[in-house]
Design a protein around this motif. Sequence first.
Motif, PDB file in Angstrom:
ATOM      1  N   PHE A 185       0.813  -1.201   0.000  1.00 37.58           N
ATOM      2  CA  PHE A 185       0.000   0.000   0.000  1.00 37.58           C
ATOM      3  C   PHE A 185       0.853   1.260   0.000  1.00 37.58           C
ATOM      4  O   PHE A 185       0.675   2.138  -0.841  1.00 37.58           O
ATOM      5  N   SER A 186       1.795   1.308   0.943  1.00 32.71           N
ATOM      6  CA  SER A 186       2.520   2.577   1.059  1.00 32.71           C
ATOM      7  C   SER A 186       3.426   2.787  -0.159  1.00 32.71           C
ATOM      8  O   SER A 186       3.613   3.899  -0.632  1.00 32.71           O
ATOM      9  N   TYR A 187       3.928   1.659  -0.684  1.00 32.14           N
ATOM     10  CA  TYR A 187       4.768   1.810  -1.870  1.00 32.14           C
ATOM     11  C   TYR A 187       3.937   2.255  -3.086  1.00 32.14           C
ATOM     12  O   TYR A 187       4.272   3.215  -3.775  1.00 32.14           O
ATOM     13  N   ALA A 188       2.863   1.557  -3.297  1.00 34.15           N
ATOM     14  CA  ALA A 188       2.032   1.859  -4.463  1.00 34.15           C
ATOM     15  C   ALA A 188       1.449   3.271  -4.371  1.00 34.15           C
ATOM     16  O   ALA A 188       1.308   3.966  -5.375  1.00 34.15           O
ATOM     17  N   ARG A 189       1.140   3.657  -3.147  1.00 30.48           N
ATOM     18  CA  ARG A 189       0.589   5.000  -2.980  1.00 30.48           C
ATOM     19  C   ARG A 189       1.578   6.076  -3.393  1.00 30.48           C
ATOM     20  O   ARG A 189       1.214   7.159  -3.845  1.00 30.48           O
ATOM     21  N   ASN A 190       2.845   5.764  -3.210  1.00 33.27           N
ATOM     22  CA  ASN A 190       3.881   6.719  -3.625  1.00 33.27           C
ATOM     23  C   ASN A 190       4.196   6.646  -5.110  1.00 33.27           C
ATOM     24  O   ASN A 190       5.023   7.404  -5.614  1.00 33.27           O
ATOM     25  N   HIS A 191       3.615   5.701  -5.789  1.00 36.67           N
ATOM     26  CA  HIS A 191       3.858   5.568  -7.226  1.00 36.67           C
ATOM     27  C   HIS A 191       2.548   5.309  -7.945  1.00 36.67           C
ATOM     28  O   HIS A 191       2.419   4.407  -8.770  1.00 36.67           O
ATOM     29  N   LYS A 192       1.600   6.152  -7.590  1.00 35.17           N
ATOM     30  CA  LYS A 192       0.257   6.012  -8.154  1.00 35.17           C
ATOM     31  C   LYS A 192       0.233   5.862  -9.662  1.00 35.17           C
ATOM     32  O   LYS A 192      -0.357   4.939 -10.213  1.00 35.17           O
ATOM     33  N   LYS A 193       0.828   6.817 -10.324  1.00 36.00           N
ATOM     34  CA  LYS A 193       0.739   6.825 -11.786  1.00 36.00           C
ATOM     35  C   LYS A 193       1.236   5.513 -12.369  1.00 36.00           C
ATOM     36  O   LYS A 193       0.612   4.935 -13.258  1.00 36.00           O
ATOM     37  N   GLU A 194       2.350   5.074 -11.845  1.00 37.08           N
ATOM     38  CA  GLU A 194       2.942   3.850 -12.368  1.00 37.08           C
ATOM     39  C   GLU A 194       2.043   2.639 -12.102  1.00 37.08           C
ATOM     40  O   GLU A 194       1.887   1.777 -12.965  1.00 37.08           O
ATOM     41  N   PHE A 195       1.459   2.593 -10.928  1.00 40.99           N
ATOM     42  CA  PHE A 195       0.614   1.446 -10.649  1.00 40.99           C
ATOM     43  C   PHE A 195      -0.694   1.503 -11.421  1.00 40.99           C
ATOM     44  O   PHE A 195      -1.265   0.474 -11.755  1.00 40.99           O
ATOM     45  N   ASN A 196      -1.116   2.691 -11.699  1.00 41.15           N
ATOM     46  CA  ASN A 196      -2.260   2.790 -12.590  1.00 41.15           C
ATOM     47  C   ASN A 196      -1.932   2.155 -13.943  1.00 41.15           C
ATOM     48  O   ASN A 196      -2.728   1.398 -14.506  1.00 41.15           O
ATOM     49  N   LEU A 197      -0.731   2.445 -14.440  1.00 43.00           N
ATOM     50  CA  LEU A 197      -0.319   1.809 -15.694  1.00 43.00           C
ATOM     51  C   LEU A 197      -0.323   0.289 -15.560  1.00 43.00           C
ATOM     52  O   LEU A 197      -0.872  -0.427 -16.402  1.00 43.00           O
ATOM     53  N   ILE A 198       0.313  -0.187 -14.533  1.00 41.97           N
ATOM     54  CA  ILE A 198       0.424  -1.640 -14.357  1.00 41.97           C
ATOM     55  C   ILE A 198      -0.953  -2.288 -14.286  1.00 41.97           C
ATOM     56  O   ILE A 198      -1.192  -3.340 -14.876  1.00 41.97           O
ATOM     57  N   LEU A 199      -1.830  -1.656 -13.556  1.00 41.24           N
ATOM     58  CA  LEU A 199      -3.108  -2.309 -13.283  1.00 41.24           C
ATOM     59  C   LEU A 199      -4.143  -2.100 -14.373  1.00 41.24           C
ATOM     60  O   LEU A 199      -4.951  -2.983 -14.656  1.00 41.24           O
ATOM     61  N   ASN A 200      -4.109  -0.958 -15.005  1.00 40.00           N
ATOM     62  CA  ASN A 200      -5.204  -0.631 -15.923  1.00 40.00           C
ATOM     63  C   ASN A 200      -4.808  -0.363 -17.365  1.00 40.00           C
ATOM     64  O   ASN A 200      -5.679  -0.196 -18.218  1.00 40.00           O
ATOM     65  N   CYS A 201      -3.522  -0.260 -17.633  1.00 42.44           N
ATOM     66  CA  CYS A 201      -3.125   0.186 -18.977  1.00 42.44           C
ATOM     67  C   CYS A 201      -2.082  -0.721 -19.609  1.00 42.44           C
ATOM     68  O   CYS A 201      -1.374  -0.310 -20.532  1.00 42.44           O
ATOM     69  N   ALA A 202      -1.980  -1.933 -19.122  1.00 48.45           N
ATOM     70  CA  ALA A 202      -0.838  -2.763 -19.514  1.00 48.45           C
ATOM     71  C   ALA A 202      -1.174  -3.838 -20.540  1.00 48.45           C
ATOM     72  O   ALA A 202      -0.333  -4.679 -20.844  1.00 48.45           O
ATOM     73  N   GLU A 203      -2.386  -3.819 -21.071  1.00 48.88           N
ATOM     74  CA  GLU A 203      -2.738  -4.804 -22.090  1.00 48.88           C
ATOM     75  C   GLU A 203      -1.732  -4.726 -23.232  1.00 48.88           C
ATOM     76  O   GLU A 203      -1.454  -3.655 -23.760  1.00 48.88           O
ATOM     77  N   LEU A 232      -7.284  -3.012  -2.329  1.00 45.00           N
ATOM     78  CA  LEU A 232      -6.049  -2.340  -1.922  1.00 45.00           C
ATOM     79  C   LEU A 232      -5.592  -1.346  -2.983  1.00 45.00           C
ATOM     80  O   LEU A 232      -5.277  -0.197  -2.693  1.00 45.00           O
ATOM     81  N   PHE A 233      -5.566  -1.806  -4.222  1.00 47.67           N
ATOM     82  CA  PHE A 233      -5.054  -0.939  -5.272  1.00 47.67           C
ATOM     83  C   PHE A 233      -6.053   0.164  -5.623  1.00 47.67           C
ATOM     84  O   PHE A 233      -5.671   1.264  -5.987  1.00 47.67           O
ATOM     85  N   THR A 234      -7.314  -0.152  -5.506  1.00 52.93           N
ATOM     86  CA  THR A 234      -8.298   0.914  -5.693  1.00 52.93           C
ATOM     87  C   THR A 234      -8.025   2.031  -4.696  1.00 52.93           C
ATOM     88  O   THR A 234      -7.983   3.214  -5.057  1.00 52.93           O
ATOM     89  N   LEU A 235      -7.822   1.632  -3.481  1.00 55.20           N
ATOM     90  CA  LEU A 235      -7.527   2.613  -2.436  1.00 55.20           C
ATOM     91  C   LEU A 235      -6.253   3.391  -2.744  1.00 55.20           C
ATOM     92  O   LEU A 235      -6.195   4.619  -2.623  1.00 55.20           O
ATOM     93  N   CYS A 236      -5.238   2.659  -3.150  1.00 62.88           N
ATOM     94  CA  CYS A 236      -3.960   3.313  -3.478  1.00 62.88           C
ATOM     95  C   CYS A 236      -4.150   4.412  -4.509  1.00 62.88           C
ATOM     96  O   CYS A 236      -3.529   5.463  -4.439  1.00 62.88           O
ATOM     97  N   LEU A 237      -4.956   4.107  -5.497  1.00 59.07           N
ATOM     98  CA  LEU A 237      -5.031   5.005  -6.636  1.00 59.07           C
ATOM     99  C   LEU A 237      -5.956   6.192  -6.418  1.00 59.07           C
ATOM    100  O   LEU A 237      -6.006   7.103  -7.242  1.00 59.07           O
ATOM    101  N   LEU A 238      -6.686   6.177  -5.342  1.00 57.16           N
ATOM    102  CA  LEU A 238      -7.572   7.317  -5.072  1.00 57.16           C
ATOM    103  C   LEU A 238      -6.760   8.560  -4.736  1.00 57.16           C
ATOM    104  O   LEU A 238      -5.688   8.476  -4.146  1.00 57.16           O
ATOM    105  N   ASP A 239      -7.318   9.685  -5.126  1.00 58.16           N
ATOM    106  CA  ASP A 239      -6.617  10.930  -4.812  1.00 58.16           C
ATOM    107  C   ASP A 239      -7.113  11.496  -3.485  1.00 58.16           C
ATOM    108  O   ASP A 239      -7.942  12.410  -3.443  1.00 58.16           O
ATOM    109  N   ILE A 240      -6.624  10.930  -2.451  1.00 63.03           N
ATOM    110  CA  ILE A 240      -7.048  11.396  -1.131  1.00 63.03           C
ATOM    111  C   ILE A 240      -5.816  11.617  -0.265  1.00 63.03           C
ATOM    112  O   ILE A 240      -4.759  11.033  -0.532  1.00 63.03           O
TER     113      ILE A 240
END
Lengths: 208, 208, 208, 208
Positions: free
Chosen positions: D101-119, D171-179
Amino acid sequence: MQNEQSTTLTKIIEVSLNEFSLKGFRGTSLREIVKKAGVTTGAFYGYFKSKEDLFDFLVKEHADYIKGIYDQVYSDFSKLSLENQIKQMEDYSSIGLEKMFSYARNHKKEFNLILNCAEGTSFQNFLNEVTQKEIEATEKFYDILKSQGIKCENLDPLMEEIIIKGTFSSLFTLCLLDIPYDQAQKSLDQMFRFYRGGWDSLMHFSKN
Amino acid sequence: MQNEQSTTLTKIIEVSLNEFSLKGFRGTSLREIVKKAGVTTGAFYGYFKSKEDLFDFLVKEHADYIKGIYDQVYSDFSKLSLENQIKQMEDYSSIGLEKMFSYARNHKKEFNLILNCAEGTSFQNFLNEVTQKEIEATEKFYDILKSQGIKCENLDPLMEEIIIKGTFSSLFTLCLLDIPYDQAQKSLDQMFRFYRGGWDSLMHFSKN
Amino acid sequence: MQNEQSTTLTKIIEVSLNEFSLKGFRGTSLREIVKKAGVTTGAFYGYFKSKEDLFDFLVKEHADYIKGIYDQVYSDFSKLSLENQIKQMEDYSSIGLEKMFSYARNHKKEFNLILNCAEGTSFQNFLNEVTQKEIEATEKFYDILKSQGIKCENLDPLMEEIIIKGTFSSLFTLCLLDIPYDQAQKSLDQMFRFYRGGWDSLMHFSKN
Amino acid sequence: MQNEQSTTLTKIIEVSLNEFSLKGFRGTSLREIVKKAGVTTGAFYGYFKSKEDLFDFLVKEHADYIKGIYDQVYSDFSKLSLENQIKQMEDYSSIGLEKMFSYARNHKKEFNLILNCAEGTSFQNFLNEVTQKEIEATEKFYDILKSQGIKCENLDPLMEEIIIKGTFSSLFTLCLLDIPYDQAQKSLDQMFRFYRGGWDSLMHFSKN
DNA sequence: GATGAATGAGCCTTCATTCAT
DNA sequence: TATGAATGAAGGCTCATTCAT
């Protein structure tokens, strides 16, 4: 320092000889050359104006030498008395080839480039050009004979072209082989015997 | 309508034969081909899988034919009685070349591609490959002689290579010339005389 | 003839389901589809306006059904007496999920497309959209409670989103597994238990 | 000057993060990236070998970090005494998730790519891969318990998969939120409570 | 001399789609 | 309906060369 300085140039030459010989002029990438040579593109362009300029540098001197042989031989020949010209004509006809052979054998890599890797450069017609030179030279010889009233059969210029091209092909194939000097020289002698035999057959026949 | 059919293909072939022959495989751009052919890239790829595929299409059939000649000739030869094999050996040695000649002469453009414009394709070694085939064939002939107790000198394999390559060079040079059939045929005969004369000189000498 | 006629369509559907599921919408080529289906592009465009139209055809009905479930459930629910609404609220909260489950399980291939292969289509946000619907639905339920003077804690809308998304993820993962009906149903029950337990923990805590 | 340095790279990274996140890997055009970054294609290829290489560069380090967490956590855990292992097992089960969580939260953009844009990339299965890692880790924990004679029910591996995937989704949904950080941390705690409650319900039940 | 990042035209190829038949 | 050749924009990528440092 002096020999440090030229390291760049040395490496470029070394690597490019190899690359061109493996992939041809067009198939070789300049960036690959400089990368393998461990130099930069900028450094390269300090020495050469272009990729073609590099190829020229590697090869032009040698191509020119070969083409110049005809002028050399003819110049020597024309200094002979007419009597000697006629006597030594047969020798002179092979002198050029022998010179070529020994020169090309000492610059194998470069002649490999000229003969097999030059598509896309100004040397791609080298063999044809040399063939033309040989044909012209042959004609000059015959003109002398004729001017002396010596009758000689009309050589079919086509046959000349065909066979001379074959001769050069054989000659350069031999040059490029990786064999010791002695063996190469022996093969060259046999080759000459072969081609003289060929010419003899041709003349004999057309005489009758 | 029938002759309109597949104009696209016709144009591509026509133009590409020309482009390849002028600039070589690597130097020829597909875009240029399609532009000059007045078709689109998409249309091109409806007919060919790639630029190399196009080159193959133009050329492969003919290259294969030439290579296949050796099998053909050898197959015919091996059907002869031993007596006839020995008697006709000399003839057979030139049959292959004659077949090549007449075939290549009927496909000049294509053989020009194979011989002079194939750098970067699988055909770039064509001449060497055919040379090897000829060497192998020659060896088979000599094996037959030897198996019959007929003594024959050991041909230097180097000489074989050198001269055979020259022979092919001559042969294909002749093929590619733009001359009428009769003249070409006459020249071919002379060429054969030339090369037979050459071989005779060589044999004679090594015999003594 | 009737069933002959639809062969084209049938094949396209069959093949495209497979292709899309393997390579995703963007990674799938229409030409590949028609080639593998043994039909022509022209035929394809007789049935579909575009590649996206095909994807829509495969998938839209089912996506809509899922989204429609909320309206259905809510409509049923709102027909109940208030008393019954309150009594059966808990049941109703899972009715939607159960309907989804059984529907999606009967259209595995299509939901796989929606969930995992829809990048580049209008369905790429399906999960988020359904999540929003669920959130809205939940809010409606709570509004009813509140309108009845029933006090209930303020659910953090973030938590709702997070957990609902997880729930759907679990639900659809389960749907897409290749397991027999009984097992799936048992797992679904366990899943519900799991998530109810989760919610209970959350409520309990925030109550105190 | 120092901060001017490598503007090209900076711009490429900045723009590509944005483009990939909007259109996915396949939907993003390199030409568009370089145009928007105000650089040339050539410049791009000075930094990256390919489009995929760029995506890897943006993302690989972070994906690896997440996958590496399991080894890290397990390594720490295995250094504990058996007694402590058993006592702290429950804590450790969430340590990994917290780190993620804490790692992904610090690299939101990148994890967004991994999770949602990596097809279309090697990361398209990231969630499944991490799920498998978590399952393996869980199994290791249970093996320890069993090796100590502690009886524990057989977890249905299906349920594991289903719920773990849901957990990650949350977990990742939470990470990617802008809060803000505090809110996210609070939500994370709630989330843990939720999932622990879920597991408890499940265990309890299967015990009886 | 040397650096190497930057240039941008050009390469081969694939794509979804159209249209005359 | 069905055909499949044709379209041509767009794709990712490589190239020889330049130039500010």
